[in-house]
Design an enzyme around this catalytic site. Structure first.
Site, PDB file in Angstrom:
ATOM      1  N   ARG A  63       0.827  -1.201   0.000  1.00 25.86           N
ATOM      2  CA  ARG A  63       0.000   0.000   0.000  1.00 25.86           C
ATOM      3  C   ARG A  63       0.863   1.253   0.000  1.00 25.86           C
ATOM      4  NH1 ARG A  63       2.582   1.950   3.407  1.00 25.86           N
ATOM      5  NH2 ARG A  63       2.534   1.684   5.661  1.00 25.86           N
ATOM      6  N   GLU A  69       0.158   9.750   8.917  1.00 25.02           N
ATOM      7  CA  GLU A  69       1.315   8.916   9.296  1.00 25.02           C
ATOM      8  C   GLU A  69       1.501   8.841  10.796  1.00 25.02           C
ATOM      9  OE1 GLU A  69       2.324   6.523   7.313  1.00 25.02           O
ATOM     10  OE2 GLU A  69       2.795   8.076   5.843  1.00 25.02           O
ATOM     11  N   GLY A 169       8.575   1.132   3.101  1.00 25.51           N
ATOM     12  CA  GLY A 169       7.425   1.911   3.551  1.00 25.51           C
ATOM     13  C   GLY A 169       6.162   1.651   2.747  1.00 25.51           C
ATOM     14  N   SER A 171       4.822  -1.364   2.948  1.00 26.31           N
ATOM     15  CA  SER A 171       4.232  -2.435   3.733  1.00 26.31           C
ATOM     16  C   SER A 171       4.325  -3.823   3.133  1.00 26.31           C
ATOM     17  CB  SER A 171       2.779  -2.105   4.052  1.00 26.31           C
ATOM     18  OG  SER A 171       2.494  -2.713   5.277  1.00 26.31           O
ATOM     19  N   SER A 172       5.531  -4.202   2.782  1.00 24.95           N
ATOM     20  CA  SER A 172       5.701  -5.577   2.336  1.00 24.95           C
ATOM     21  C   SER A 172       5.409  -6.535   3.489  1.00 24.95           C
ATOM     22  CB  SER A 172       7.108  -5.808   1.795  1.00 24.95           C
ATOM     23  OG  SER A 172       8.057  -5.724   2.818  1.00 24.95           O
ATOM     24  N   ASP A 218      -2.072  -1.051   7.561  1.00 27.20           N
ATOM     25  CA  ASP A 218      -1.543  -1.787   6.414  1.00 27.20           C
ATOM     26  C   ASP A 218      -2.330  -3.059   6.119  1.00 27.20           C
ATOM     27  OD1 ASP A 218       0.256   0.200   6.784  1.00 27.20           O
ATOM     28  OD2 ASP A 218       1.889  -1.082   7.461  1.00 27.20           O
ATOM     29  N   SER A 261      14.292   1.320   5.293  1.00 23.88           N
ATOM     30  CA  SER A 261      13.683   1.759   6.536  1.00 23.88           C
ATOM     31  C   SER A 261      13.741   0.584   7.514  1.00 23.88           C
ATOM     32  CB  SER A 261      12.224   2.150   6.259  1.00 23.88           C
ATOM     33  OG  SER A 261      11.534   2.301   7.474  1.00 23.88           O
ATOM     34  N   TYR A 271      10.440   3.009  15.689  1.00 23.02           N
ATOM     35  CA  TYR A 271       8.983   2.851  15.667  1.00 23.02           C
ATOM     36  C   TYR A 271       8.382   2.677  17.058  1.00 23.02           C
ATOM     37  CZ  TYR A 271       4.428   1.561  13.866  1.00 23.02           C
ATOM     38  OH  TYR A 271       3.087   1.542  13.580  1.00 23.02           O
TER      39      TYR A 271
HETATM   40  P1  NG1 Z   1       5.283   0.455   7.391  1.00 24.51           P
HETATM   41  O1  NG1 Z   1       6.554   0.508   8.112  1.00 24.51           O
HETATM   42  O2  NG1 Z   1       5.232   1.327   6.224  1.00 24.51           O
HETATM   43  O3  NG1 Z   1       4.901  -0.955   7.077  1.00 24.51           O
HETATM   44  C1  NG1 Z   1       4.157   1.181   9.744  1.00 24.51           C
HETATM   45  C2  NG1 Z   1       3.004   0.479  10.463  1.00 24.51           C
HETATM   46  C3  NG1 Z   1       1.660   1.190  10.270  1.00 24.51           C
HETATM   47  C4  NG1 Z   1       1.761   2.678  10.516  1.00 24.51           C
HETATM   48  C5  NG1 Z   1       2.950   3.252   9.734  1.00 24.51           C
HETATM   49  C6  NG1 Z   1       3.189   4.717  10.022  1.00 24.51           C
HETATM   50  C7  NG1 Z   1       3.475  -1.938  10.409  1.00 24.51           C
HETATM   51  C8  NG1 Z   1       3.043  -3.239   9.895  1.00 24.51           C
HETATM   52  N1  NG1 Z   1       2.816  -0.876   9.973  1.00 24.51           N
HETATM   53  O4  NG1 Z   1       4.074   0.984   8.365  1.00 24.51           O
HETATM   54  O5  NG1 Z   1       0.693   0.598  11.118  1.00 24.51           O
HETATM   55  O6  NG1 Z   1       1.860   2.971  11.878  1.00 24.51           O
HETATM   56  O7  NG1 Z   1       4.160   2.563  10.021  1.00 24.51           O
HETATM   57  O8  NG1 Z   1       2.085   5.487   9.699  1.00 24.51           O
HETATM   58  O9  NG1 Z   1       4.368  -1.876  11.222  1.00 24.51           O
HETATM   59 MG    MG Z   2       5.963  -2.911   7.369  1.00 21.20          MG
END
Ligand code: NG1
Ligand code: MG
Length: 504
Positions: A63, A69, A169, A171-172, A218, A261, A271
């Site tokens: 996504r 964010e 970023g 969301s793989s 995600d 990231s 995080y």
């Molecule tokens: P990413 O790192 O892009 O998968 C993470 C979190 C989300 C959200 C975003 C920041 C996971 C699976 N997802 O996304 O829930 O908090 O960071 O907006 O860790």
């Molecule tokens: Mg992720």
């Protein structure tokens, strides 16, 4: 929405793959996956590995988060869309109590074998197979009303093919988790039993068990996404995915900074630390408002619950931050004093790696994080309102959207401190190259940015963006491979969420 992920055959799923497969549709519009190069390759590898054809394909998309964010874990709505890049798992059920998992990319992801025991432990370290286990456990180890229906989980032979760039970023991790959940669900005949909303929630719970204190954005968009639609995802008071029509005169362009990231590798300082800071901020405000004497009496799980009980607007919440939190960070002692506790290590047990967060940090920026959260949550609704507005001209509308995206980036950079030099460079280049707005997407600290670009300047925009990838860099400054630029810089249309594909 209570609908389930029933197996799709026929025209229902045609749109999502149209761009990829136009040449492979039969007269009725059914996809002939067998003739599509990607699927053809998967089937050939599958035969080599397992000596038979796959019975089904399950897929789940990555996504892009358009705006909103680092607020999902505070209970606030976000505004993502699925992208076309997805995870595919081809599988057959086997009669052994074993799960064999192979990946087309066998160098990065060598074959793994797992037992079918749903409560098995995750592997040590940040092993990739843990994301498979997240999806597996989501279905078979979270909600007993579902897993009790499966006395003996099925063995499976699986082959994975992912087009979702990792650590970017987009969301793989959740695409992987959701795809594994859908495969597990289908293999065990639960795909017409588990509603999509429950599946999303179970995937979130499972992914948190693997270490990130994530919100639910995600997994939810990967399951609920629809072709051509961005979605406002509300987690409260109930889970909802509401259509948002982004104006048709603009495109969303994803650009990869080609710096990773590493969210989990730096779990103590990035995080999960932000999640902890938001919770400290919440407790302190609640105590200062006289809602509790110490953190232990605070009944709110997140900022959303506090705001809802107060009945405040976002502006009023921002005022609360100014009144009750201090700028410049809190030491451990400051936090203890404000929370009225002698020892921090016994609290926040629900946040994975909380101990590491305490150990690895001397300052917690509660004012700055909370200020970002309320501002960003407000921007999400302003973004949706602009998209929905009849009063604004198309021109004013897209400018408003671009401005909100820029503000979001600056807030992530300055208040949430989740940007990076590369993301700042890339988003600025995007603005200079004609984007109406540009921002990091996903957790940040690396990975991708998303830009809003008028379609009539898209070609020249993409051209100008090349300079990021061809620029000479200082020695030691290493970008990832830049062989195939289309994989790192592309316009995207909201794609369809997870589905199960019957190849027959
Ligand atoms: P990413 O790192 O892009 O998968 C993470 C979190 C989300 C959200 C975003 C920041 C996971 C699976 N997802 O996304 O829930 O908090 O960071 O907006 O860790
Ligand atoms: Mg992720």
């Amino acid at each position: 929405e209570a609908s389930t992920l029933a197996t799709q055959t026929g025209t229902d799923f045609v749109p999502v793959l149209t761009q990829l497969t136009a040449a492979y549709l039969d007269v009725n519009g059914n996809i002939k996956t067998k003739h599509q190069p990607r699927y053809k390759n998967i089937v050939a590898r599958f035969k080599q590995l397992y000596g038979c054809e796959p019975a089904f394909f399950c897929r789940a998309p990555g996504r892009v988060n358009i705006i909103g964010e680092h607020i999902d874990y505070c209970g606030y709505a976000v505004l993502p869309a699925a992208i076309e890049q997805d995870f595919v798992m081809a599988y057959v059920v086997s009669d052994k109590s074993e799960i064999e998992v192979n990946n087309i990319d066998k160098d990065q992801f060598p074959a793994e074998r797992l037992s079918t025991e749903p409560f098995q432990k995750f592997k040590e370290g940040h092993h990739w197979i843990n994301y498979f286990l997240c999806g597996y456990k989501a279905v078979l180890a979270i909600d007993e009303s579902y897993y009790n229906k499966v006395p003996a989980p099925k063995g499976m032979k699986i082959l994975i093919d992912s087009h979702v760039p990792p650590a970017a970023g987009v969301s793989s991790s959740s695409a992987f988790t959701v795809c594994a959940a859908v495969t597990t669900m289908h293999a065990n005949n639960l795909h017409e039993v588990i509603p999509k909303g429950d599946l999303s929630k179970m995937c979130v719970t499972a992914e948190r068990m693997a270490g990130t204190a994530c919100g639910g954005m995600d997994q939810t968009i990967s399951i609920f996404a629809e072709m051509g639609k961005a979605k406002l995802i509300e987690f409260n008071p109930t889970l909802k995915a509401i259509d948002v029509a982004v104006p048709s005169s603009v495109s969303l362009v994803i650009a990869n900074s080609l710096t990773p990231s590493p969210k989990l590798l730096t779990v103590g300082t990035r995080y999960n630390k932000r999640v902890v800071e938001c919770r400290f901020g919440l407790y302190i405000i609640a105590i200062k408002l006289g809602k509790a004497a110490t953190y232990g009496d605070v009944k709110y799980k997140n900022f959303y619950e506090l705001q809802t009980e107060l009945g405040y607007s976002f502006d009023q919440m921002l005022d609360l931050v100014k009144t009750h939190l201090k700028k410049g960070g809190y030491s451990h002692d400051d936090v203890k004093k404000a929370l009225n506790v002698g020892d921090l290590s016994n609290i926040l047990k629900d946040i994975p790696y909380f101990f590491e967060v305490l150990q690895q940090n001397v300052r917690f920026h509660l004012y700055e994080r909370a200020y970002h959260v309320f501002g960003e949550a407000q921007r999400v609704y302003q973004f949706k309102a602009a998209c929905d507005s009849d009063a604004l001209s198309e021109e004013d509308k897209v400018h408003k959207l671009g401005t909100l995206m820029n503000e979001s980036h600056y807030s992530c950079r300055d208040l949430y401190e989740c940007s990076s030099d590369q993301l700042d460079e890339l988003t600025q280049l995007a603005r200079d190259s004609g984007a109406l707005g540009s921002r990091l997407t996903g957790a940040g600290w690396g990975g991708c940015c998303v830009s809003l670009v008028k379609k009539d300047v898209l070609a020249s925009f993409l051209d100008k963006m090349h300079s990021y990838y061809t620029k000479e860099r200082e020695p030691g400054y290493q970008l990832w491979v830049t062989d195939d630029l289309d994989r790192y810089l592309f316009a995207t249309q909201p794609a369809k969420g997870a589905f199960i594909l019957d190849p027959k």
